[in-house]
Design a protein around this motif. Sequence first.
Motif, mmCIF file in Angstrom:
data_model
loop_
_atom_site.group_PDB
_atom_site.id
_atom_site.type_symbol
_atom_site.label_atom_id
_atom_site.label_comp_id
_atom_site.label_asym_id
_atom_site.label_seq_id
_atom_site.Cartn_x
_atom_site.Cartn_y
_atom_site.Cartn_z
ATOM 1 N N ARG A 259 -8.562 -4.643 -0.682
ATOM 2 C CA ARG A 259 -8.495 -4.585 -2.140
ATOM 3 C C ARG A 259 -7.046 -4.796 -2.534
ATOM 4 N NH1 ARG A 259 -10.996 0.661 -4.225
ATOM 5 N NH2 ARG A 259 -9.996 0.039 -6.188
ATOM 6 N N HIS B 92 0.813 -1.215 0.000
ATOM 7 C CA HIS B 92 0.000 0.000 0.000
ATOM 8 C C HIS B 92 0.850 1.271 0.000
ATOM 9 C CE1 HIS B 92 0.805 -1.117 4.200
ATOM 10 N NE2 HIS B 92 0.904 0.190 4.394
ATOM 11 N N THR C 264 -5.990 -0.526 0.770
ATOM 12 C CA THR C 264 -5.116 -1.066 -0.266
ATOM 13 C C THR C 264 -4.221 -2.151 0.318
ATOM 14 O OG1 THR C 264 -5.067 1.174 -1.205
ATOM 15 C CG2 THR C 264 -3.473 -0.420 -2.062
ATOM 16 N N ALA D 197 -6.894 1.320 -8.688
ATOM 17 C CA ALA D 197 -7.112 2.192 -7.538
ATOM 18 C C ALA D 197 -8.307 3.091 -7.777
ATOM 19 C CB ALA D 197 -5.872 3.057 -7.285
ATOM 20 N N GLY E 185 -3.319 -4.825 -3.689
ATOM 21 C CA GLY E 185 -2.352 -3.754 -3.573
ATOM 22 C C GLY E 185 -1.221 -3.837 -4.574
ATOM 23 N N GLY F 238 -7.792 3.198 0.655
ATOM 24 C CA GLY F 238 -8.095 3.065 -0.758
ATOM 25 C C GLY F 238 -9.456 3.582 -1.157
#
Length: 334
Positions: free
Chosen positions: A122, A67, A118, A132, A124, A95
Motif C-alpha cells: 500500500r 514506511h 506500508t 493509513a 507509503g 500497515g
Amino acid sequence: MAGPERETGAMVLRAIGAPLVWEARPAPVPGPGEILVAVEACAVCRTDLHVVDGELPNGRLPIVPGHEIVGRVVARGPGVASPAPGTRVGIPWLGHACGHCPYCAEGRENLCDAPEFTGFTRDGGFATHVVADAAFAFPLAGFEDPVAAAPLMCAGLIGWRSLRRAGEGRRIGLYGFGAAAHLLAQVLVWQGREVYAFTRAGDAGARALALRLGAVWAGGSEERPPELLDAAILFAPVGALVPLALRALRKGGRVVCGGIHMSDIPSFPYEILWEEREILSVANLTRADAVEFLDLAPRAGIRAETSVYPLRRANEALDDLRRGRFQGAAVLVP
C-alpha cells in the motif's frame, strides 16, 4: 485538503530498479477505517532499497515507498472515531493485519497470513499525503520534532523487537551500525548494558558515532570483540556475518537477524553453533512493540541522528544510504 503552500504528490516507483519519479496527484481519500495524514517527515529505510531493487516478493507496482512516517491527521474515513484531526501520528511498516488468521489469534500479527505493508503493498510516505489504517497509526504525543521521530517508526521498532528476541544478556553486539543500531545502542546504554559495535571495514565515522553513543568497543565486522557476547543482533543484510557473530558468542548466546532480507548464509562448522547457541530471525513488528517502544523512547532520551533531504531528492537519499554516505538515518521532508 492540502495547503496552498505546496503541491500535493508523491515519489513513485514504476519499475523495479528504476529511479523514483515525482507525480503530482490530489490528496487521496480515506476509506472506511482509514485516516488521511499530511506527511511531515518520512525516514528512509534499507527495506526501501530492497523494494526498489525487487528483492522482496509479492510487492505492488506502481508503489509509493516509505514506511517510517510522521504526520498530522487531516481527515477520517467512515467509522473512524480517533485519532482526531490535527493529531500527530506515526505510521510503520505493518500497515494492516487481518485479525482472524491463526497468527493474529495468537497475538502474533507480525506473522499475519494476509498482511499489508506500508510502502510495499500500500502506498507509503514518500509523499505529501498518505492514507493509513487508523488501527495501525500511533499517536505521538510528546514527540515535538517529526524529523527526529520518523526513524523510530521502523529502525527503532525493529531494533526494539530484535532486542526482545535477543534476551536479557549484558554484552550485546550490534553488526551494521546504521539507523537501527544507533537507536538501539542508546536503549542498551540507558538499560545499563554493554554495547559492542561492528562496522564495515574502514568506516571510521560509524565507529566514532558508536563510541560517542556509549559503546564500550567498536571495530570491524571481522574483528573479535574483547569479551564474548551474550547476544549479537545483525542489521547489515550480509549472511556472511552470521558465522562471524556465532564465533563471538558465549555458550548459550543468540544471534538475531533483524533484517527483512539477507544474502545467503554460508556453511559453517557445527562447533560454532554447538553449546546451545541459537540463530533467530525477526519478522515485521506488532502494534504492542510500537506501544512499548514509543513509551520507552522519550524516557530513555532516544535521539536519532538524521540527514534531511527534500522529498523530491528521494533518489539521492536512497543512493546515499546504499553507499553509506551518512551516519544515522536519512529523512525526507515534503
